[in-house]
Design a protein around this motif. Structure first.
Motif, PDB file in Angstrom:
ATOM      1  N   LYS A 171      30.998  43.130  24.500  1.00  0.00           N
ATOM      2  CA  LYS A 171      32.288  43.527  23.936  1.00  0.00           C
ATOM      3  C   LYS A 171      32.396  43.256  22.440  1.00  0.00           C
ATOM      4  CE  LYS A 171      34.652  45.129  27.393  1.00  0.00           C
ATOM      5  NZ  LYS A 171      35.176  46.479  27.364  1.00  0.00           N
ATOM      6  N   GLU A 172      31.543  42.392  21.909  1.00  0.00           N
ATOM      7  CA  GLU A 172      31.599  42.087  20.482  1.00  0.00           C
ATOM      8  C   GLU A 172      31.441  43.384  19.689  1.00  0.00           C
ATOM      9  OE1 GLU A 172      32.120  39.444  18.572  1.00  0.00           O
ATOM     10  OE2 GLU A 172      32.225  37.931  20.126  1.00  0.00           O
ATOM     11  N   PRO A 173      32.387  43.678  18.790  1.00  0.00           N
ATOM     12  CA  PRO A 173      32.318  44.934  18.050  1.00  0.00           C
ATOM     13  C   PRO A 173      31.369  44.904  16.859  1.00  0.00           C
ATOM     14  CG  PRO A 173      34.278  43.738  17.442  1.00  0.00           C
ATOM     15  CD  PRO A 173      33.599  42.937  18.534  1.00  0.00           C
ATOM     16  N   MET A 185      34.398  38.766  17.210  1.00  0.00           N
ATOM     17  CA  MET A 185      35.380  38.219  18.109  1.00  0.00           C
ATOM     18  C   MET A 185      35.977  39.351  18.930  1.00  0.00           C
ATOM     19  SD  MET A 185      39.015  36.434  17.180  1.00  0.00           S
ATOM     20  CE  MET A 185      39.816  37.971  16.803  1.00  0.00           C
ATOM     21  N   ILE A 186      36.169  39.093  20.207  1.00  0.00           N
ATOM     22  CA  ILE A 186      36.885  40.047  21.041  1.00  0.00           C
ATOM     23  C   ILE A 186      38.326  39.578  21.188  1.00  0.00           C
ATOM     24  CG2 ILE A 186      34.831  40.775  22.303  1.00  0.00           C
ATOM     25  CD1 ILE A 186      35.760  39.069  24.657  1.00  0.00           C
ATOM     26  N   ASN A 187      39.231  40.507  21.396  1.00  0.00           N
ATOM     27  CA  ASN A 187      40.619  40.153  21.647  1.00  0.00           C
ATOM     28  C   ASN A 187      40.749  39.650  23.073  1.00  0.00           C
ATOM     29  OD1 ASN A 187      41.599  40.903  19.093  1.00  0.00           O
ATOM     30  ND2 ASN A 187      41.584  43.038  19.702  1.00  0.00           N
ATOM     31  N   ILE A 188      41.922  39.143  23.410  1.00  0.00           N
ATOM     32  CA  ILE A 188      42.152  38.665  24.765  1.00  0.00           C
ATOM     33  C   ILE A 188      41.847  39.795  25.756  1.00  0.00           C
ATOM     34  CG2 ILE A 188      44.614  39.202  24.713  1.00  0.00           C
ATOM     35  CD1 ILE A 188      45.041  36.613  26.378  1.00  0.00           C
ATOM     36  N   THR A 189      41.151  39.453  26.827  1.00  0.00           N
ATOM     37  CA  THR A 189      40.728  40.449  27.803  1.00  0.00           C
ATOM     38  C   THR A 189      40.538  39.767  29.152  1.00  0.00           C
ATOM     39  OG1 THR A 189      39.148  42.248  28.187  1.00  0.00           O
ATOM     40  CG2 THR A 189      38.249  40.188  27.329  1.00  0.00           C
ATOM     41  N   THR A 190      40.237  40.565  30.159  1.00  0.00           N
ATOM     42  CA  THR A 190      39.941  40.008  31.476  1.00  0.00           C
ATOM     43  C   THR A 190      38.570  40.483  31.923  1.00  0.00           C
ATOM     44  OG1 THR A 190      41.019  41.830  32.626  1.00  0.00           O
ATOM     45  CG2 THR A 190      42.364  39.876  32.182  1.00  0.00           C
ATOM     46  N   PHE A 191      37.978  39.717  32.834  1.00  0.00           N
ATOM     47  CA  PHE A 191      36.658  40.032  33.366  1.00  0.00           C
ATOM     48  C   PHE A 191      36.581  39.510  34.786  1.00  0.00           C
ATOM     49  CE2 PHE A 191      32.196  38.620  34.060  1.00  0.00           C
ATOM     50  CZ  PHE A 191      31.595  39.877  34.045  1.00  0.00           C
ATOM     51  N   THR A 192      35.967  40.297  35.674  1.00  0.00           N
ATOM     52  CA  THR A 192      35.789  39.876  37.054  1.00  0.00           C
ATOM     53  C   THR A 192      34.390  39.309  37.237  1.00  0.00           C
ATOM     54  OG1 THR A 192      37.367  41.516  37.846  1.00  0.00           O
ATOM     55  CG2 THR A 192      35.850  40.593  39.475  1.00  0.00           C
ATOM     56  N   VAL A 193      34.341  38.046  37.646  1.00  0.00           N
ATOM     57  CA  VAL A 193      33.089  37.339  37.879  1.00  0.00           C
ATOM     58  C   VAL A 193      32.726  37.487  39.353  1.00  0.00           C
ATOM     59  CG1 VAL A 193      31.945  35.087  37.831  1.00  0.00           C
ATOM     60  CG2 VAL A 193      33.650  35.658  36.093  1.00  0.00           C
ATOM     61  N   TYR A 194      31.477  37.843  39.612  1.00  0.00           N
ATOM     62  CA  TYR A 194      30.966  37.878  40.985  1.00  0.00           C
ATOM     63  C   TYR A 194      30.428  36.492  41.295  1.00  0.00           C
ATOM     64  CZ  TYR A 194      31.668  42.871  40.820  1.00  0.00           C
ATOM     65  OH  TYR A 194      32.252  44.111  40.719  1.00  0.00           O
ATOM     66  N   LYS A 195      31.164  35.760  42.141  1.00  0.00           N
ATOM     67  CA  LYS A 195      30.837  34.376  42.459  1.00  0.00           C
ATOM     68  C   LYS A 195      29.608  34.305  43.372  1.00  0.00           C
ATOM     69  CE  LYS A 195      33.542  31.374  41.653  1.00  0.00           C
ATOM     70  NZ  LYS A 195      33.520  30.359  40.618  1.00  0.00           N
ATOM     71  N   ASP A 196      28.944  33.188  43.318  1.00  0.00           N
ATOM     72  CA  ASP A 196      27.737  32.976  44.125  1.00  0.00           C
ATOM     73  C   ASP A 196      28.012  33.077  45.630  1.00  0.00           C
ATOM     74  OD1 ASP A 196      26.347  32.598  41.775  1.00  0.00           O
ATOM     75  OD2 ASP A 196      26.337  30.408  41.919  1.00  0.00           O
ATOM     76  N   ASP A 197      29.253  32.790  46.031  1.00  0.00           N
ATOM     77  CA  ASP A 197      29.582  32.837  47.460  1.00  0.00           C
ATOM     78  C   ASP A 197      29.996  34.227  47.937  1.00  0.00           C
ATOM     79  OD1 ASP A 197      32.150  33.177  46.452  1.00  0.00           O
ATOM     80  OD2 ASP A 197      32.924  31.272  47.235  1.00  0.00           O
ATOM     81  N   GLY A 198      29.870  35.240  47.048  1.00  0.00           N
ATOM     82  CA  GLY A 198      30.189  36.615  47.420  1.00  0.00           C
ATOM     83  C   GLY A 198      31.612  37.039  47.096  1.00  0.00           C
ATOM     84  N   THR A 199      32.465  36.117  46.661  1.00  0.00           N
ATOM     85  CA  THR A 199      33.834  36.466  46.287  1.00  0.00           C
ATOM     86  C   THR A 199      33.873  36.899  44.825  1.00  0.00           C
ATOM     87  OG1 THR A 199      34.376  34.192  45.671  1.00  0.00           O
ATOM     88  CG2 THR A 199      34.806  34.855  47.968  1.00  0.00           C
ATOM     89  N   LYS A 200      35.039  37.392  44.418  1.00  0.00           N
ATOM     90  CA  LYS A 200      35.254  37.790  43.030  1.00  0.00           C
ATOM     91  C   LYS A 200      36.390  36.949  42.460  1.00  0.00           C
ATOM     92  CE  LYS A 200      34.154  42.620  43.988  1.00  0.00           C
ATOM     93  NZ  LYS A 200      34.717  43.981  43.997  1.00  0.00           N
ATOM     94  N   GLN A 201      36.301  36.676  41.173  1.00  0.00           N
ATOM     95  CA  GLN A 201      37.365  35.949  40.483  1.00  0.00           C
ATOM     96  C   GLN A 201      37.592  36.602  39.134  1.00  0.00           C
ATOM     97  OE1 GLN A 201      36.542  31.806  39.683  1.00  0.00           O
ATOM     98  NE2 GLN A 201      38.669  31.375  39.163  1.00  0.00           N
ATOM     99  N   THR A 202      38.822  37.013  38.886  1.00  0.00           N
ATOM    100  CA  THR A 202      39.158  37.612  37.595  1.00  0.00           C
ATOM    101  C   THR A 202      39.657  36.516  36.665  1.00  0.00           C
ATOM    102  OG1 THR A 202      39.705  39.704  38.666  1.00  0.00           O
ATOM    103  CG2 THR A 202      40.528  39.379  36.427  1.00  0.00           C
ATOM    104  N   VAL A 203      39.046  36.457  35.487  1.00  0.00           N
ATOM    105  CA  VAL A 203      39.404  35.443  34.498  1.00  0.00           C
ATOM    106  C   VAL A 203      39.906  36.107  33.223  1.00  0.00           C
ATOM    107  CG1 VAL A 203      37.747  33.749  35.375  1.00  0.00           C
ATOM    108  CG2 VAL A 203      37.054  35.279  33.564  1.00  0.00           C
ATOM    109  N   THR A 204      40.791  35.408  32.543  1.00  0.00           N
ATOM    110  CA  THR A 204      41.254  35.840  31.229  1.00  0.00           C
ATOM    111  C   THR A 204      40.390  35.142  30.193  1.00  0.00           C
ATOM    112  OG1 THR A 204      43.497  36.159  32.025  1.00  0.00           O
ATOM    113  CG2 THR A 204      43.224  35.904  29.642  1.00  0.00           C
ATOM    114  N   ILE A 205      39.894  35.920  29.237  1.00  0.00           N
ATOM    115  CA  ILE A 205      39.050  35.398  28.160  1.00  0.00           C
ATOM    116  C   ILE A 205      39.852  35.550  26.869  1.00  0.00           C
ATOM    117  CG2 ILE A 205      36.872  35.658  26.914  1.00  0.00           C
ATOM    118  CD1 ILE A 205      35.775  37.023  29.491  1.00  0.00           C
ATOM    119  N   GLU A 206      40.130  34.412  26.238  1.00  0.00           N
ATOM    120  CA  GLU A 206      40.980  34.436  25.045  1.00  0.00           C
ATOM    121  C   GLU A 206      40.300  33.693  23.896  1.00  0.00           C
ATOM    122  OE1 GLU A 206      45.507  33.134  23.729  1.00  0.00           O
ATOM    123  OE2 GLU A 206      44.788  32.655  25.728  1.00  0.00           O
ATOM    124  N   PRO A 207      40.196  34.328  22.722  1.00  0.00           N
ATOM    125  CA  PRO A 207      39.588  33.628  21.580  1.00  0.00           C
ATOM    126  C   PRO A 207      40.458  32.462  21.128  1.00  0.00           C
ATOM    127  CG  PRO A 207      40.548  35.708  20.875  1.00  0.00           C
ATOM    128  CD  PRO A 207      40.685  35.661  22.363  1.00  0.00           C
TER     129      PRO A 207
END
Length: 156
Positions: free
Chosen positions: A85-87, A1-23
């Protein structure tokens, strides 16, 4: 399990979206337990829920996405980030003990192997000179040998 974190997704339309990933955890009398699910929310002031990714209990290489905020390519980016990120690695299997089927998960955390039975932590084993249990109530010999066998075959 990873702790809460963020990740930037490269969208298909060329934009970026940062998402929070929470277990997603469930509260059990003994402790909190990771469900294998990660909740995804928009990392902005709204915190809009974008979906969830659930890793299969018996094969963490398989996963399912809920929600329609991400294309298949974008989902792959998120899943690969989580896997990187999985340890540790984990091994899941079922075993019938005294006529009852139980689900086990062995989690490798740098040479210490946490053992869960039906989602509840039951012990830790490690290999020094020999395999030994270092935490939890004593495991039955047959189960202990099965766990060691699973770890050794997984690492081969």
């Amino acid at each position: 399990m990873i702790n809460i974190t963020t990740f930037t997704v490269y969208k298909d339309d060329g934009t970026k979206q940062t998402v929070t990933i929470e277990p997603v955890l469930i509260e059990l009398p003994e402790a909190k337990h990771f469900t294998g699910v990660y909740r995804l929310t928009d990392t902005d002031l709204t915190g809009t829920e974008l979906g969830e990714v659930a890793f299969h209990l018996y094969n963490t290489g398989e996963w399912e996405f809920t929600g329609d905020a991400f294309s298949c390519t974008e989902q792959d980016q998120i899943v690969e980030f989580i896997k990187e990120k999985e340890p540790f690695d984990s091994i899941a299997f079922s075993e019938t003990v005294d006529g009852t089927e139980h689900h086990y998960r062995i989690t490798d955390n740098e040479g210490h192997f946490g053992i869960e039975k039906d989602g509840i932590f039951i012990g830790v084993i490690e290999h020094n000179e020999d395999w030994e249990q270092i935490a939890g109530d004593p495991l039955p010999d047959e189960l202990f040998e099965k766990l060691v066998s699973k770890i050794e075959s997984f690492n081969d």
